[in-house]
Design a protein around this motif. Sequence first.
Motif, PDB file in Angstrom:
ATOM      1  N   UNK A 174      -2.822   7.652  12.183  1.00 31.22           N
ATOM      2  CA  UNK A 174      -1.651   6.796  11.942  1.00 31.22           C
ATOM      3  C   UNK A 174      -1.624   6.277  10.501  1.00 31.22           C
ATOM      4  N   UNK A 175      -1.737   7.204   9.557  1.00 31.28           N
ATOM      5  CA  UNK A 175      -1.679   6.869   8.131  1.00 31.28           C
ATOM      6  C   UNK A 175      -0.474   7.578   7.526  1.00 31.28           C
ATOM      7  N   UNK A 176       0.545   6.837   7.081  1.00 31.35           N
ATOM      8  CA  UNK A 176       1.763   7.448   6.525  1.00 31.35           C
ATOM      9  C   UNK A 176       1.546   7.918   5.088  1.00 31.35           C
ATOM     10  N   UNK A 177       1.103   9.143   4.932  1.00 26.50           N
ATOM     11  CA  UNK A 177       0.734   9.643   3.606  1.00 26.50           C
ATOM     12  C   UNK A 177       1.952  10.125   2.817  1.00 26.50           C
ATOM     13  N   UNK A 178       1.847   9.993   1.503  1.00 25.04           N
ATOM     14  CA  UNK A 178       2.803  10.569   0.571  1.00 25.04           C
ATOM     15  C   UNK A 178       2.089  11.678  -0.176  1.00 25.04           C
ATOM     16  N   UNK A 179       2.588  12.898  -0.071  1.00 23.11           N
ATOM     17  CA  UNK A 179       1.923  14.075  -0.636  1.00 23.11           C
ATOM     18  C   UNK A 179       2.694  14.585  -1.851  1.00 23.11           C
ATOM     19  N   UNK A 180       1.957  14.907  -2.927  1.00 23.23           N
ATOM     20  CA  UNK A 180       2.588  15.591  -4.059  1.00 23.23           C
ATOM     21  C   UNK A 180       1.675  16.727  -4.504  1.00 23.23           C
ATOM     22  N   UNK A 181       2.276  17.731  -5.099  1.00 23.38           N
ATOM     23  CA  UNK A 181       1.538  18.959  -5.409  1.00 23.38           C
ATOM     24  C   UNK A 181       1.325  19.133  -6.903  1.00 23.38           C
ATOM     25  N   UNK A 182       0.168  19.728  -7.243  1.00 18.99           N
ATOM     26  CA  UNK A 182      -0.146  20.101  -8.623  1.00 18.99           C
ATOM     27  C   UNK A 182      -0.796  21.487  -8.598  1.00 18.99           C
ATOM     28  N   UNK A 183      -1.036  22.039  -9.790  1.00 12.19           N
ATOM     29  CA  UNK A 183      -1.690  23.357  -9.856  1.00 12.19           C
ATOM     30  C   UNK A 183      -3.068  23.241 -10.522  1.00 12.19           C
ATOM     31  N   UNK A 184      -3.758  22.145 -10.262  1.00  9.83           N
ATOM     32  CA  UNK A 184      -5.031  21.882 -10.936  1.00  9.83           C
ATOM     33  C   UNK A 184      -6.070  22.956 -10.646  1.00  9.83           C
ATOM     34  N   UNK A 199      -5.947  11.848 -13.777  1.00  3.29           N
ATOM     35  CA  UNK A 199      -4.736  11.670 -14.573  1.00  3.29           C
ATOM     36  C   UNK A 199      -3.470  11.829 -13.754  1.00  3.29           C
ATOM     37  N   UNK A 200      -3.432  12.849 -12.902  1.00  5.03           N
ATOM     38  CA  UNK A 200      -2.263  13.066 -12.051  1.00  5.03           C
ATOM     39  C   UNK A 200      -2.061  11.912 -11.076  1.00  5.03           C
ATOM     40  N   UNK A 201      -3.172  11.390 -10.546  1.00  2.00           N
ATOM     41  CA  UNK A 201      -3.077  10.273  -9.603  1.00  2.00           C
ATOM     42  C   UNK A 201      -2.525   9.022 -10.283  1.00  2.00           C
ATOM     43  N   UNK A 202      -3.030   8.738 -11.480  1.00  2.00           N
ATOM     44  CA  UNK A 202      -2.515   7.590 -12.234  1.00  2.00           C
ATOM     45  C   UNK A 202      -1.012   7.748 -12.480  1.00  2.00           C
ATOM     46  N   UNK A 203      -0.636   8.931 -12.924  1.00  2.00           N
ATOM     47  CA  UNK A 203       0.761   9.176 -13.282  1.00  2.00           C
ATOM     48  C   UNK A 203       1.683   9.011 -12.078  1.00  2.00           C
ATOM     49  N   UNK A 204       1.303   9.615 -10.952  1.00  2.00           N
ATOM     50  CA  UNK A 204       2.148   9.534  -9.764  1.00  2.00           C
ATOM     51  C   UNK A 204       2.186   8.105  -9.214  1.00  2.00           C
ATOM     52  N   UNK A 205       1.027   7.443  -9.215  1.00  2.00           N
ATOM     53  CA  UNK A 205       0.975   6.067  -8.721  1.00  2.00           C
ATOM     54  C   UNK A 205       1.878   5.157  -9.545  1.00  2.00           C
ATOM     55  N   UNK A 261       0.818  -1.204   0.000  1.00  2.79           N
ATOM     56  CA  UNK A 261       0.000   0.000   0.000  1.00  2.79           C
ATOM     57  C   UNK A 261       0.853   1.255   0.000  1.00  2.79           C
ATOM     58  N   UNK A 262       0.385   2.257  -0.735  1.00  2.00           N
ATOM     59  CA  UNK A 262       0.917   3.609  -0.651  1.00  2.00           C
ATOM     60  C   UNK A 262      -0.276   4.531  -0.457  1.00  2.00           C
ATOM     61  N   UNK A 263      -0.216   5.386   0.542  1.00  2.00           N
ATOM     62  CA  UNK A 263      -1.327   6.300   0.816  1.00  2.00           C
ATOM     63  C   UNK A 263      -0.998   7.644   0.166  1.00  2.00           C
ATOM     64  N   UNK A 264      -1.651   7.902  -0.928  1.00  2.25           N
ATOM     65  CA  UNK A 264      -1.267   8.997  -1.819  1.00  2.25           C
ATOM     66  C   UNK A 264      -2.225  10.182  -1.696  1.00  2.25           C
ATOM     67  N   UNK A 265      -1.671  11.331  -1.367  1.00  2.00           N
ATOM     68  CA  UNK A 265      -2.447  12.565  -1.267  1.00  2.00           C
ATOM     69  C   UNK A 265      -1.950  13.536  -2.321  1.00  2.00           C
ATOM     70  N   UNK A 266      -2.849  13.945  -3.207  1.00  4.94           N
ATOM     71  CA  UNK A 266      -2.499  14.972  -4.177  1.00  4.94           C
ATOM     72  C   UNK A 266      -3.031  16.310  -3.687  1.00  4.94           C
ATOM     73  N   UNK A 267      -2.156  17.294  -3.606  1.00  3.96           N
ATOM     74  CA  UNK A 267      -2.561  18.656  -3.248  1.00  3.96           C
ATOM     75  C   UNK A 267      -2.752  19.431  -4.551  1.00  3.96           C
ATOM     76  N   UNK A 268      -4.012  19.660  -4.964  1.00  5.99           N
ATOM     77  CA  UNK A 268      -4.262  20.349  -6.229  1.00  5.99           C
ATOM     78  C   UNK A 268      -4.243  21.863  -6.099  1.00  5.99           C
ATOM     79  N   UNK A 269      -3.887  22.334  -4.905  1.00  4.80           N
ATOM     80  CA  UNK A 269      -3.880  23.770  -4.642  1.00  4.80           C
ATOM     81  C   UNK A 269      -4.737  24.109  -3.442  1.00  4.80           C
TER      82      UNK A 269
END
Length: 287
Positions: free
Chosen positions: A106-116, A137-143, A81-89
């Motif tokens: 207690x969820x180890x999130x991985x955060x990435x940023x976009x300008x959506x 699309x961004x989620x697919x790409x990062x995953x 598992x990877x707990x993925x958080x996209x910050x769209x702004x």
Amino acid sequence: MEENTFDKTTEDCDFAKQVEDSLRKKFKKKLFSRFTKAIVEYELIEPNDKIAVCMSGGKDSFLLAKLFQELKRHNKIPFDLTFLVMDPGYAPANREMIEKNAKLLDIPITVFETDIFESVFNIEKSPCYICARMRRGHLYHKAKDLGCNKIALGHHYDDVIETILMGMLYGGQMQTMMPKLKSDNFEGMQLIRPMYLIREEHVKAWRDFNDLRFIQCACKFTENCSCNPAEGGSKRQKVKELIQRLEAEDPGIEQNIFRSVENVNLKTVIAYKDKDGQRHRFTEDFK
């Protein structure tokens, strides 16, 4: 991109354990059992899958993450598992709330940023639809970059029946939100919806029982666009209220809407598209 593992206090650990206990006990039948039933019935997880659990910051995606953690503890099927958080702004307060809840639960999130949000801010026609497509699309790409072969979203039973009725009333078509899909643009990637059989009322009950607070729709222009339920302009909100009224008058309506896409008889359909997208009419076989 950053990974937030957080320094956990004893108080944080105790609270996370309390939430996990609620899934094992009080909400086992309504949440965890229905979660595992969907996984088995729709064959959502296979051995050695690496799943990106996509978290928007709302109640549904946080519950999805906790359900996956609980499933992982049983580990009958090996998967990662990877707990993925996209910050769209997000506004800083919303970003902070997501990170705070992740620490609390207690969820180890991985955060990435976009300008959506910035990209769709000035779009007048269907901004919410375009935003959703871009986010996906961004989620697919990062995953995929992280080595995942599946993304998991937190759509639930109520989302499914609302989508069915919205397609009929506003789209003139019979379709549903599928429990799993193959990506057209990202080879080898799939989308899965393990909360497919979970009712929204039970998600809310779990949230309220544990006194949790999550963000709602956090885009910068929600108050000015048709996706704002408070303004009465949301088609989904109208359909939600319609279903609630019908169910109150005739219990079983919700279940029948769901079952309608499981019991399609092509002999009684005027026209349909096959799996290749080819359109067929009943007249082809009439003679």
